[in-house]
Design a protein around this motif. Structure first.
Motif, PDB file in Angstrom:
ATOM      1  N   LEU A  43       0.784  -1.232   0.000  1.00 11.62           N
ATOM      2  CA  LEU A  43       0.000   0.000   0.000  1.00 11.62           C
ATOM      3  C   LEU A  43       0.817   1.284   0.000  1.00 11.62           C
ATOM      4  O   LEU A  43       0.259   2.364  -0.204  1.00 11.62           O
ATOM      5  N   GLY A  44       2.122   1.222   0.257  1.00 13.41           N
ATOM      6  CA  GLY A  44       2.920   2.426   0.393  1.00 13.41           C
ATOM      7  C   GLY A  44       3.548   2.888  -0.913  1.00 13.41           C
ATOM      8  O   GLY A  44       4.170   2.087  -1.621  1.00 13.41           O
ATOM      9  N   TYR A  45       3.392   4.189  -1.222  1.00 16.01           N
ATOM     10  CA  TYR A  45       3.990   4.762  -2.435  1.00 16.01           C
ATOM     11  C   TYR A  45       4.560   6.125  -2.103  1.00 16.01           C
ATOM     12  O   TYR A  45       4.094   6.805  -1.181  1.00 16.01           O
ATOM     13  N   GLU A  46       5.571   6.530  -2.863  1.00 13.92           N
ATOM     14  CA  GLU A  46       6.337   7.712  -2.504  1.00 13.92           C
ATOM     15  C   GLU A  46       5.683   9.024  -2.903  1.00 13.92           C
ATOM     16  O   GLU A  46       6.070  10.082  -2.407  1.00 13.92           O
ATOM     17  N   SER A  47       4.682   8.997  -3.789  1.00 15.99           N
ATOM     18  CA  SER A  47       4.055  10.247  -4.224  1.00 15.99           C
ATOM     19  C   SER A  47       2.644   9.965  -4.743  1.00 15.99           C
ATOM     20  O   SER A  47       2.332   8.830  -5.130  1.00 15.99           O
ATOM     21  N   PRO A  48       1.789  10.986  -4.784  1.00 17.69           N
ATOM     22  CA  PRO A  48       0.449  10.804  -5.365  1.00 17.69           C
ATOM     23  C   PRO A  48       0.512  10.381  -6.832  1.00 17.69           C
ATOM     24  O   PRO A  48      -0.310   9.587  -7.288  1.00 17.69           O
TER      25      PRO A  48
END
Length: 480
Positions: free
Chosen positions: A230-235
């Protein structure tokens, strides 16, 4: 990614992707701190009990007074054996984590802004695996291998704050940094609270210091699985974010958005930046006080006041809940002050940092002069820890004020300088308190008093809440 799968995932979430990322970032720090501080309490039960030969009258009287009125620390050997580690060796063991932590901060500075998603996951995973292996390391190599294991854990965990600053720069616009930014970085308080009280419970109820490392390491592995999914560095890179939320976030950043391909790091401009060095000073003061409380307070509560391990965990770490509440509330108030133009961003950062410095410094001294008055001691420490929450809407989000483009790099360097105190504090406290007397500990608290206040004066004199000229690659002429 399959459009139908994306649509299904978007409709399944009840919160925005910004808030989901905020929660995941928050719990990354929670897990890191449970693994970081658990040894501080566990070591009080892992070592052979001292003979209590101190001749300091107030020290003996204080212990006897407390023992007559509450459950006290009985000499015992819990499951897993006890070790003959004196105060000097314990100081080295507790400071070893920060040897690798400092090194990792400066090392991660070069890649924190480029690979924040990958680096955050690896940071937690490495620490989790080594935490699970800690009992085996002690069995095989004793104190030397434990010291090495903790140092490598520090290397793993050192990237956490730099990469989180890079993630904050992508997900949280300026008008939300006081609230959401403080919430993320305040995960250290909840981690300290959960790690302290939970470790005390595990030691008291399960009678095993080994379970402490197994439990916290396993929970961190669980977080890692959620982050990978679920984790991402940017929209822009998040596959499950709705288009409306993405566009709203992009528009809310205006000129404060981190730019891609900003070019080489402006070393000389940063090195000559007065606000940067003011921030470094503020971080050093905060970390000195925080690490003294988080790392050495359990030893004070047991060795000087004679609290049992169960009461020790509760009394030493429950105030971190108050600190968390204060930091989140302070962050919200700080955002309101700025948005309503009651104060400038610079004035707000200086005001909250002063609150986080002055009140804790005075409270530390009050605790040391209260001697056997446990009510005053506990209340003084609670006030000290609570008001340290002022640092979070103060210095912790200040790197994003100075430079959104290099937030990860700045946090790596600033937090790296601050983390040096993690090496110095346990070693200094162990060296200054060979007999664990009240007088010796009072000198430790006086030293913390001056560190907190002198660094705060430097921060007030030189800090800024404005974006610095070297943040914009188009406006600088420096070649590196």
């Amino acid at each position: 990614m399959n459009p139908k799968l994306v649509a299904c995932c978007q409709s399944a979430w009840c919160i925005s992707m910004q808030h989901l990322t905020t929660l995941l970032a928050f719990f990354s720090i929670v897990n890191q701190y449970t693994m970081r501080i658990c040894l501080s309490l566990a070591i009080t039960e892992m070592v052979q009990p001292t003979n209590g030969s101190s001749t300091d009258e107030s020290h003996v009287r204080c212990r006897n007074s407390i023992r007559s009125g509450t459950e006290h620390a009985q000499p015992r050997v819990i499951q897993g054996d006890a070790f003959e580690w004196d105060e000097y060796v314990q100081g080295i063991i507790l400071s070893a984590f920060f040897w690798g932590y400092v090194l990792s901060h400066f090392g991660s500075a070069f890649i924190a802004d480029r690979y924040p998603r990958l680096m955050l996951g690896l940071s937690v995973l490495i620490t989790a695996v080594l935490t699970l292996l800690t009992p085996l390391a002690i069995d095989v190599g004793g104190a030397p291998l434990l010291i090495a294991t903790r140092a490598i854990e520090g290397i793993g965990e050192g990237a956490t704050f730099p990469v989180l600053s890079a993630i904050v720069a992508q997900w949280i616009p300026p008008h939300q940094r006081g609230t959401l930014g403080s919430f993320i970085f305040s995960g250290g308080q909840i981690g300290s609270l959960a790690g302290g009280i939970g470790t005390g419970f595990l030691l008291s109820e399960l009678n095993s210091w080994r379970m402490v490392f197994y439990v916290w390491g396993t929970l961190a592995i669980v977080w890692y699985i959620f982050w990978v999914i679920l984790g991402y560095e940017s929209p822009e890179s998040h596959p499950f974010i709705k288009e409306t939320e993405k566009q709203k976030l992009i528009e809310s950043f205006a000129d404060a958005k981190k730019k891609p391909d900003v070019g080489p790091i402006p070393w000389r401009s940063i090195a000559k930046s007065v606000p940067f060095w003011g921030l470094v000073a503020g971080q050093i003061g905060h970390d000195w006080g925080f690490y003294l409380i988080a790392t050495d307070l359990p030893k004070y509560m047991k060795s000087v006041l004679g609290f049992s391990v169960k009461h020790n965990g509760m009394i030493s770490y429950f105030p971190f809940l108050c600190m968390w509440i204060f930091s989140v509330l302070g962050g919200w108030i700080c955002d309101k002050q700025i948005s309503k133009q009651c104060v400038s961003i610079t004035a707000a950062r200086k005001m909250w940092t002063t609150i986080g410095s002055l009140v804790p410094a005075i409270s530390l001294l009050a605790a040391s002069y209260a001697e056997c008055n446990t009510v005053v001691v506990v209340v003084s420490f609670a006030i000290c820890v609570t008001f340290m929450g002022g640092f979070y809407p103060g210095i912790k989000v200040n790197v994003n004020d100075l430079s959104p483009n290099y937030a990860g790099f700045l946090m790596a360097v600033v937090n790296g300088f601050g983390a040096i105190t993690g090496i110095l504090v346990p070693y200094t406290a162990g060296w200054m308190t060979p007999n664990q007397t009240i007088e010796e500990w009072r000198n430790v608290f006086w030293l913390a008093f001056w560190v907190l206040n002198v660094t705060n004066v430097i921060f007030i004199a030189f800090a800024s809440g404005e974006i610095q000229p070297w943040n914009d690659p188009n406006s600088r002429t420096e070649s590196n």
